[in-house]
Scaffold this motif. Sequence first.
Motif, PDB file in Angstrom:
ATOM      1  N   GLU A 143      11.023 -16.602  -7.747  1.00  8.89           N
ATOM      2  CA  GLU A 143       9.821 -16.713  -8.568  1.00  8.89           C
ATOM      3  C   GLU A 143       9.435 -15.420  -9.280  1.00  8.89           C
ATOM      4  O   GLU A 143       8.858 -15.463 -10.371  1.00  8.89           O
ATOM      5  N   TYR A 144       9.752 -14.257  -8.690  1.00 12.35           N
ATOM      6  CA  TYR A 144       9.207 -13.008  -9.216  1.00 12.35           C
ATOM      7  C   TYR A 144      10.232 -11.887  -9.412  1.00 12.35           C
ATOM      8  O   TYR A 144      10.153 -11.142 -10.394  1.00 12.35           O
ATOM      9  N   LEU A 145      11.158 -11.731  -8.485  1.00  5.61           N
ATOM     10  CA  LEU A 145      11.925 -10.491  -8.408  1.00  5.61           C
ATOM     11  C   LEU A 145      13.331 -10.585  -8.961  1.00  5.61           C
ATOM     12  O   LEU A 145      13.929  -9.563  -9.287  1.00  5.61           O
ATOM     13  N   GLY A 146      13.886 -11.776  -9.030  1.00  6.95           N
ATOM     14  CA  GLY A 146      15.288 -11.894  -9.395  1.00  6.95           C
ATOM     15  C   GLY A 146      16.178 -11.396  -8.266  1.00  6.95           C
ATOM     16  O   GLY A 146      15.757 -11.282  -7.112  1.00  6.95           O
ATOM     17  N   THR A 147      17.421 -11.085  -8.587  1.00  9.25           N
ATOM     18  CA  THR A 147      18.367 -10.620  -7.572  1.00  9.25           C
ATOM     19  C   THR A 147      18.030  -9.199  -7.156  1.00  9.25           C
ATOM     20  O   THR A 147      18.121  -8.266  -7.945  1.00  9.25           O
ATOM     21  N   GLN A 148      17.617  -9.041  -5.921  1.00  9.83           N
ATOM     22  CA  GLN A 148      17.289  -7.736  -5.363  1.00  9.83           C
ATOM     23  C   GLN A 148      17.863  -7.645  -3.960  1.00  9.83           C
ATOM     24  O   GLN A 148      18.087  -8.664  -3.294  1.00  9.83           O
ATOM     25  N   SER A 149      18.092  -6.422  -3.507  1.00 10.99           N
ATOM     26  CA  SER A 149      18.511  -6.191  -2.127  1.00 10.99           C
ATOM     27  C   SER A 149      17.277  -5.881  -1.291  1.00 10.99           C
ATOM     28  O   SER A 149      16.477  -5.018  -1.664  1.00 10.99           O
ATOM     29  N   LEU A 150      17.121  -6.572  -0.180  1.00 10.35           N
ATOM     30  CA  LEU A 150      16.000  -6.313   0.716  1.00 10.35           C
ATOM     31  C   LEU A 150      16.367  -5.161   1.639  1.00 10.35           C
ATOM     32  O   LEU A 150      17.359  -5.222   2.366  1.00 10.35           O
ATOM     33  N   LEU A 151      15.547  -4.108   1.630  1.00 12.38           N
ATOM     34  CA  LEU A 151      15.835  -2.907   2.407  1.00 12.38           C
ATOM     35  C   LEU A 151      15.059  -2.847   3.713  1.00 12.38           C
ATOM     36  O   LEU A 151      15.567  -2.343   4.719  1.00 12.38           O
ATOM     37  N   ARG A 152      13.826  -3.355   3.706  1.00 12.66           N
ATOM     38  CA  ARG A 152      12.986  -3.337   4.904  1.00 12.66           C
ATOM     39  C   ARG A 152      11.964  -4.463   4.807  1.00 12.66           C
ATOM     40  O   ARG A 152      11.618  -4.902   3.709  1.00 12.66           O
ATOM     41  N   CYS A 153      11.462  -4.912   5.957  1.00 11.96           N
ATOM     42  CA  CYS A 153      10.404  -5.923   5.975  1.00 11.96           C
ATOM     43  C   CYS A 153       9.628  -5.771   7.274  1.00 11.96           C
ATOM     44  O   CYS A 153      10.214  -5.845   8.360  1.00 11.96           O
ATOM     45  N   TYR A 154       8.318  -5.561   7.173  1.00 14.89           N
ATOM     46  CA  TYR A 154       7.502  -5.378   8.368  1.00 14.89           C
ATOM     47  C   TYR A 154       6.046  -5.692   8.057  1.00 14.89           C
ATOM     48  O   TYR A 154       5.655  -5.859   6.895  1.00 14.89           O
ATOM     49  N   THR A 155       5.244  -5.793   9.112  1.00 19.33           N
ATOM     50  CA  THR A 155       3.809  -5.981   8.955  1.00 19.33           C
ATOM     51  C   THR A 155       3.078  -4.787   9.527  1.00 19.33           C
ATOM     52  O   THR A 155       3.482  -4.220  10.547  1.00 19.33           O
ATOM     53  N   ASN A 156       2.009  -4.367   8.855  1.00 16.05           N
ATOM     54  CA  ASN A 156       1.129  -3.303   9.330  1.00 16.05           C
ATOM     55  C   ASN A 156      -0.233  -3.878   9.671  1.00 16.05           C
ATOM     56  O   ASN A 156      -0.641  -4.919   9.122  1.00 16.05           O
ATOM     57  N   ALA A 157      -0.943  -3.190  10.547  1.00  9.71           N
ATOM     58  CA  ALA A 157      -2.283  -3.637  10.917  1.00  9.71           C
ATOM     59  C   ALA A 157      -3.180  -2.424  11.153  1.00  9.71           C
ATOM     60  O   ALA A 157      -2.755  -1.435  11.750  1.00  9.71           O
ATOM     61  N   HIS A 158      -4.433  -2.525  10.655  1.00  6.78           N
ATOM     62  CA  HIS A 158      -5.408  -1.447  10.792  1.00  6.78           C
ATOM     63  C   HIS A 158      -6.746  -2.014  11.261  1.00  6.78           C
ATOM     64  O   HIS A 158      -7.171  -3.076  10.799  1.00  6.78           O
ATOM     65  N   THR A 159      -7.399  -1.298  12.164  1.00  2.07           N
ATOM     66  CA  THR A 159      -8.778  -1.567  12.535  1.00  2.07           C
ATOM     67  C   THR A 159      -9.602  -0.333  12.191  1.00  2.07           C
ATOM     68  O   THR A 159      -9.058   0.708  11.798  1.00  2.07           O
ATOM     69  N   PHE A 160     -10.910  -0.423  12.360  1.00  2.00           N
ATOM     70  CA  PHE A 160     -11.774   0.721  12.089  1.00  2.00           C
ATOM     71  C   PHE A 160     -11.329   1.900  12.950  1.00  2.00           C
ATOM     72  O   PHE A 160     -11.119   1.770  14.160  1.00  2.00           O
ATOM     73  N   GLY A 161     -11.168   3.060  12.329  1.00  2.00           N
ATOM     74  CA  GLY A 161     -10.717   4.254  13.022  1.00  2.00           C
ATOM     75  C   GLY A 161      -9.220   4.448  12.999  1.00  2.00           C
ATOM     76  O   GLY A 161      -8.730   5.515  13.374  1.00  2.00           O
ATOM     77  N   VAL A 162      -8.492   3.434  12.574  1.00  2.00           N
ATOM     78  CA  VAL A 162      -7.034   3.537  12.434  1.00  2.00           C
ATOM     79  C   VAL A 162      -6.742   3.683  10.946  1.00  2.00           C
ATOM     80  O   VAL A 162      -6.870   2.722  10.182  1.00  2.00           O
ATOM     81  N   GLU A 163      -6.365   4.873  10.530  1.00  2.00           N
ATOM     82  CA  GLU A 163      -6.327   5.211   9.112  1.00  2.00           C
ATOM     83  C   GLU A 163      -4.898   5.281   8.576  1.00  2.00           C
ATOM     84  O   GLU A 163      -3.957   5.539   9.318  1.00  2.00           O
ATOM     85  N   GLY A 164      -4.783   5.084   7.266  1.00  2.00           N
ATOM     86  CA  GLY A 164      -3.546   5.363   6.553  1.00  2.00           C
ATOM     87  C   GLY A 164      -3.727   6.632   5.740  1.00  2.00           C
ATOM     88  O   GLY A 164      -4.849   6.982   5.360  1.00  2.00           O
ATOM     89  N   TYR A 165      -2.627   7.328   5.467  1.00  2.00           N
ATOM     90  CA  TYR A 165      -2.695   8.596   4.747  1.00  2.00           C
ATOM     91  C   TYR A 165      -1.718   8.574   3.575  1.00  2.00           C
ATOM     92  O   TYR A 165      -0.708   7.856   3.609  1.00  2.00           O
ATOM     93  N   PRO A 166      -2.019   9.346   2.509  1.00  2.00           N
ATOM     94  CA  PRO A 166      -1.125   9.334   1.344  1.00  2.00           C
ATOM     95  C   PRO A 166       0.318   9.648   1.731  1.00  2.00           C
ATOM     96  O   PRO A 166       0.588  10.596   2.476  1.00  2.00           O
ATOM     97  N   HIS A 167       1.227   8.847   1.200  1.00  2.00           N
ATOM     98  CA  HIS A 167       2.653   8.993   1.504  1.00  2.00           C
ATOM     99  C   HIS A 167       3.458   8.268   0.438  1.00  2.00           C
ATOM    100  O   HIS A 167       2.919   7.504  -0.367  1.00  2.00           O
ATOM    101  N   THR A 168       4.745   8.501   0.444  1.00  2.00           N
ATOM    102  CA  THR A 168       5.671   7.709  -0.359  1.00  2.00           C
ATOM    103  C   THR A 168       6.547   6.916   0.597  1.00  2.00           C
ATOM    104  O   THR A 168       6.792   7.322   1.731  1.00  2.00           O
ATOM    105  N   ASP A 169       7.034   5.771   0.144  1.00  2.00           N
ATOM    106  CA  ASP A 169       7.932   4.955   0.961  1.00  2.00           C
ATOM    107  C   ASP A 169       9.377   5.392   0.818  1.00  2.00           C
ATOM    108  O   ASP A 169      10.212   5.096   1.674  1.00  2.00           O
ATOM    109  N   SER A 170       9.691   6.066  -0.277  1.00  2.00           N
ATOM    110  CA  SER A 170      11.068   6.451  -0.555  1.00  2.00           C
ATOM    111  C   SER A 170      11.063   7.567  -1.582  1.00  2.00           C
ATOM    112  O   SER A 170      10.129   7.680  -2.390  1.00  2.00           O
TER     113      SER A 170
END
Length: 342
Positions: free
Chosen positions: A77-104
């Motif tokens: 529907e969206y991406l066409g032929t692509q290679s999948l490199l990673r797949c995961y789920t993240n979860a955050h609650t109050f006090g559990v923070e994310g910080y600036p970063h790059t994935d690659s």
Amino acid sequence: MTPQYWTIPQVFSPEILKSVEALVNNAPLKYGWASNKKIDYTHWNHDFAHAGSENGLDIADRLPPELRIAWEFLQREYLGTQSLLRCYTNAHTFGVEGYPHTDSSRPHDYTLVIYMNQEWQRNWGGETMIYAGNQIVHAELPQFNHGLIFPGASWHSARSVTRVCPALRRTLMFKFAAPNCDSQRDRIQVFLQTLGADRIRHSGRNLQRHLLNTYDILHSTMQADQTTAAAGAMHSIFGTNAFKHKTVANRQREIVAAVIGEPATELVELFRDIDRPKTLESALANSSLDLALRDGSTRTVSESQLNSLCAIEVANLRDQNALSGWPHLSQFKLTRTNHAKK
């Protein structure tokens, strides 16, 4: 330059969404996943495909059936032929923070974030922020079944949810790239896997991750030529003065040369033999082509070899956050070289 990004208002069809939502909501979460490796604070995560951030090969066949169907839907529907490199789920609650970063650091890698909370209010926070320098160029609230695509090399973060938020902020990530976008790197990763480099410990991780990270720094960040980048991806395969393990015996050099070529293999052998990084730091400080070897003798190298060896050392130390103690290597500027045989 402002990073590119794309939004998808409703990602999955109702049937696929139902099965994906059930899988994500029931996934066993583990605390300790770091968005920014230089910051100690972490968040909750479940890795569906069990592939590290260095992976460049397609791992769609590792997905559970629900996500395999979802990935095929995304391609169709969206991406066409692509290679999948990673797949995961993240979860955050109050006090559990994310910080600036790059994935690659690789320019051809992309991230798709899909938001998995059925209800989300703007006073709950939790936005995905995309940055250009110190400017926020996009902010996306975690609206259910909405998707956000951006280059993996873009700086971004998941902002903390607020204290009034009663929910666990859940996202589903697909990391992907066009197939065969770096055939040399793919060939090297396959070779490293056949050697079991992903099971050899190195600098608190595994050897394969360190070697491919070194390649990426050379190839994507430092714009090194293919020979230097390939040698960087194998720089400690014969062992070094600091890393004693010989993944490949010296007498088996031909299997390395078959993957990265003879000039790159010669650089790997030099990197094995020199008293590094001290002799490279000294060569830069004294504008010398004479390098001290581990056995106490001296070897005179060409300017192109010294250039490549210094670049490999810089990338190697940078990946281990160990470059700051070497001032001349820290200031080293790579020049493009030609290692082809005359």
